[in-house]
Design a protein around this motif. Structure first.
Motif, PDB file in Angstrom:
ATOM      1  N   ASN A 123       3.346 -12.946   9.332  1.00  0.00           N
ATOM      2  CA  ASN A 123       3.172 -13.586  10.643  1.00  0.00           C
ATOM      3  C   ASN A 123       4.503 -13.799  11.383  1.00  0.00           C
ATOM      4  N   PHE A 124       5.609 -13.243  10.853  1.00  0.00           N
ATOM      5  CA  PHE A 124       6.960 -13.307  11.416  1.00  0.00           C
ATOM      6  C   PHE A 124       7.609 -14.664  11.162  1.00  0.00           C
ATOM      7  N   LEU A 125       6.952 -15.753  11.577  1.00  0.00           N
ATOM      8  CA  LEU A 125       7.575 -17.064  11.500  1.00  0.00           C
ATOM      9  C   LEU A 125       7.844 -17.463  10.052  1.00  0.00           C
ATOM     10  N   TRP A 126       6.900 -17.176   9.151  1.00  0.00           N
ATOM     11  CA  TRP A 126       7.135 -17.531   7.749  1.00  0.00           C
ATOM     12  C   TRP A 126       8.400 -16.839   7.240  1.00  0.00           C
ATOM     13  N   PHE A 127       8.561 -15.554   7.526  1.00  0.00           N
ATOM     14  CA  PHE A 127       9.692 -14.796   6.998  1.00  0.00           C
ATOM     15  C   PHE A 127      11.002 -15.301   7.594  1.00  0.00           C
TER      16      PHE A 127
END
Length: 406
Positions: free
Chosen positions: A131-135
Motif C-alpha cells: 500500500n506504499f505507506l507501510w513500506f
C-alpha cells in the motif's frame, strides 16, 4: 462410494510459508537501498539524534514522546554497528523495518484469528505491504513501527484470553506500545474492550500494562544530562502532554486532515534532494489502485458493522480501521499523512473482505491473486519514489498524477 475425507489442516510449515515469503520479499526491497539517502529524512532528524543520545546515556532529546522506541532505535543501531552489519543511517532504518515487518505479520495473524482463510489472510498481508505507506513508514527511523508492532502483538494475545501466560504477555506488550508512542492508544483501548477476561482480571491486566509502560522511563535516571529520577516519572507525563499540545503543524507544507488520507488528497514528501547526477526521493503516498478500492470497501465495512446482521469478526475488523481513523478525526490539531499508518494497515484486509462477499466462491481466490499482482506492479513502478535511490532529474514528475501529490 465412501465420502471423501475432509481436507487436512495445513501444516505449520505451510502456514508459515506465506508470511515468510512476504517478509523476505519486502526485506530484500528494503535492504537494496537501506542506506539511501545518506542524509536523514523527514522526522528522522528528530528521532535519530534522540536515539543516539539515549543509547550513549548522553541526554534526553525529543522528550515530547515516550522513550522506548528511541531506546530500541539507538541500542539496536549500536549493536548492528558493533557487529559491522550496518552503519548509519541504515542501522537505524534496519531496526525500524524489523518492527514494521512484525506489525505486518501481526496483521495476518489477527485476520486468521478473525476467521479469514489462510489464502485470504496472506492476500491481505501482501496488499498491506504494497500500500506504499507501510513500506515507506517502516523504512524510516521513526516511532510508528514500534508502537504498531507492540500494540498488534499485544492485541492478539489479549483478545484470545485464556489462563496461560500469553494474555499477560499481551498486556505487557500493550504497555510497551504506549511507551513507544501514544498513538497506540486506539489499539490498546480495543484490546481492553475485546478481552474475554472478567473485569477483575482485566483491571489486573491494565495494571501490568501501566507497569510495562513505566519501565522504559526508569533508565532516564542514568543520563548524564537532563536526567529524570524515578520520582519524576509522573511529572514527565505532564511534560510530554504539554510538549505535544504545543506542536503546531498548521504551517507544515504537507499538513492535512484525516479525510484527506484515505482519499489520497494530501500525501507527504519525506525527502527531495537534488545532487550531482540526479535526484533522490522519499514520497509517502498510497497505492492508487488499492486506495481506490479501499474507499468503498471501508465505507461498506463500516456500515455493515452498524447493522444487526454483522458478525463479531466484521465489527472488530471495522473497528481496527475506523477506530484508529476516527481517533485522529477527534483531535482538532492539524496532522500529516503518516498519521494514517496504523489505520492504513487495514485497507488491504477491508478490500479482501469485500472481495469475499462479492465474488463467487470459486472466483474469489483468483481475483485476490490478480489484485495482489496488479498492486505489486504499481508498487514496483512507483518504487523509485520510496527509497532514495539516485534518479535522473525530473523523474518524480511521471508519478505525480495530480497536483495534490506534489
Amino acid at each position: 462410494m465412501p465420502p471423501s475425507p475432509p481436507p487436512a489442516a495445513p501444516s505449520a510449515l505451510r502456514r508459515a510459508a506465506g508470511p515468510l515469503a512476504a517478509a523476505l520479499a519486502f526485506g530484500a526491497l528494503f535492504l537494496a537501498h537501506a542506506g539511501e539517502p545518506a542524509d536523514l529524512v523527514f522526522d528522522e532528524t528528530h528521532y535519530v539524534p534522540a536515539a543516539r543520545a539515549l543509547a550513549r546515556l548522553a541526554g534526553d532529546l525529543n522528550w515530547e514522546h515516550p522513550p522506548l522506541g528511541k531506546w530500541l532505535l539507538g541500542l539496536g543501531a549500536r549493536l548492528l554497528e558493533a557487529l559491522h552489519l550496518a552503519s548509519e543511517p541504515a542501522a537505524f532504518r534496519v531496526v525500524a523495518f524489523a518492527f514494521g515487518l512484525w506489525a505486518l505479520l501481526s496483521v495476518g495473524g489477527l485476520l486468521r484469528d478473525l476467521g479469514f482463510a489462510g489464502w485470504a489472510a496472506e492476500a491481505a498481508v501482501w496488499l498491506t505491504g504494497l500500500n506504499f505507506l507501510w513500506f515507506v513508514q517502516s523504512r524510516t527511523a521513526m516511532l510508528e513501527p514500534f508502537s504498531a508492532a507492540f500494540a498488534l502483538a499485544g492485541l492478539r494475545r489479549v483478545r484470545r484470553g485464556g489462563d496461560g501466560a500469553s494474555p499477560w504477555v499481551g498486556w505487557a506488550l500493550l504497555g510497551l506500545a504506549m511507551a513507544s508512542k501514544w498513538s497506540a492508544a486506539p489499539l490498546c483501548a480495543l484490546a481492553a474492550l475485546w478481552s474475554p477476561w472478567p473485569l477483575r482480571r482485566r483491571v489486573a491486566g491494565v495494571a501490568l500494562a501501566v507497569l510495562a509502560y513505566a519501565l522504559p522511563f526508569a533508565p532516564l535516571a542514568l543520563l548524564a544530562k537532563d536526567a529524570t529520577p524515578l520520582s519524576g516519572i509522573p511529572a514527565y507525563q505532564l511534560k510530554m502532554l504539554e510538549g505535544f499540545s504545543r506542536v503546531d503543524l498548521s504551517t507544515h507544507p504537507y499538513h492535512s486532515r484525516f479525510w484527506q488520507w484515505p482519499t489520497l488528497l494530501r500525501p507527504a514528501w519525506y525527502h527531495f534532494q537534488r545532487v550531482a547526477g540526479g535526484e533522490r526521493y522519499v514520497w509517502g503516498g498510497g497505492n492508487p489502485l488499492l486506495f481506490a478500492l479501499a474507499l468503498p470497501a471501508t465505507l461498506w465495512l463500516g456500515l455493515r458493522a452498524l447493522s444487526r446482521r454483522a458478525s463479531r469478526a466484521e465489527r472488530q475488523l471495522a473497528l481496527l480501521y475506523w477506530g484508529q481513523l476516527l481517533f485522529w478525526a477527534a483531535l482538532p490539531r492539524m496532522q500529516i499523512f503518516y498519521y494514517f499508518y496504523p489505520a492504513s494497515l487495514w485497507l488491504g484486509p477491508a478490500v479482501v473482505w469485500a472481495l469475499l462477499r462479492l465474488a463467487p466462491a470459486r472466483a474469489a481466490r483468483p481475483a485476490a491473486v490478480a489484485l495482489v499482482a496488479a498492486c505489486a506492479a504499481l508498487f514496483l513502478w512507483f518504487s523509485p519514489l520510496f527509497d532514495g535511490r539516485l534518479e535522473p532529474p525530473g523523474t518524480y514528475g511521471r508519478y505525480m498524477w495530480t497536483v495534490r501529490w506534489r
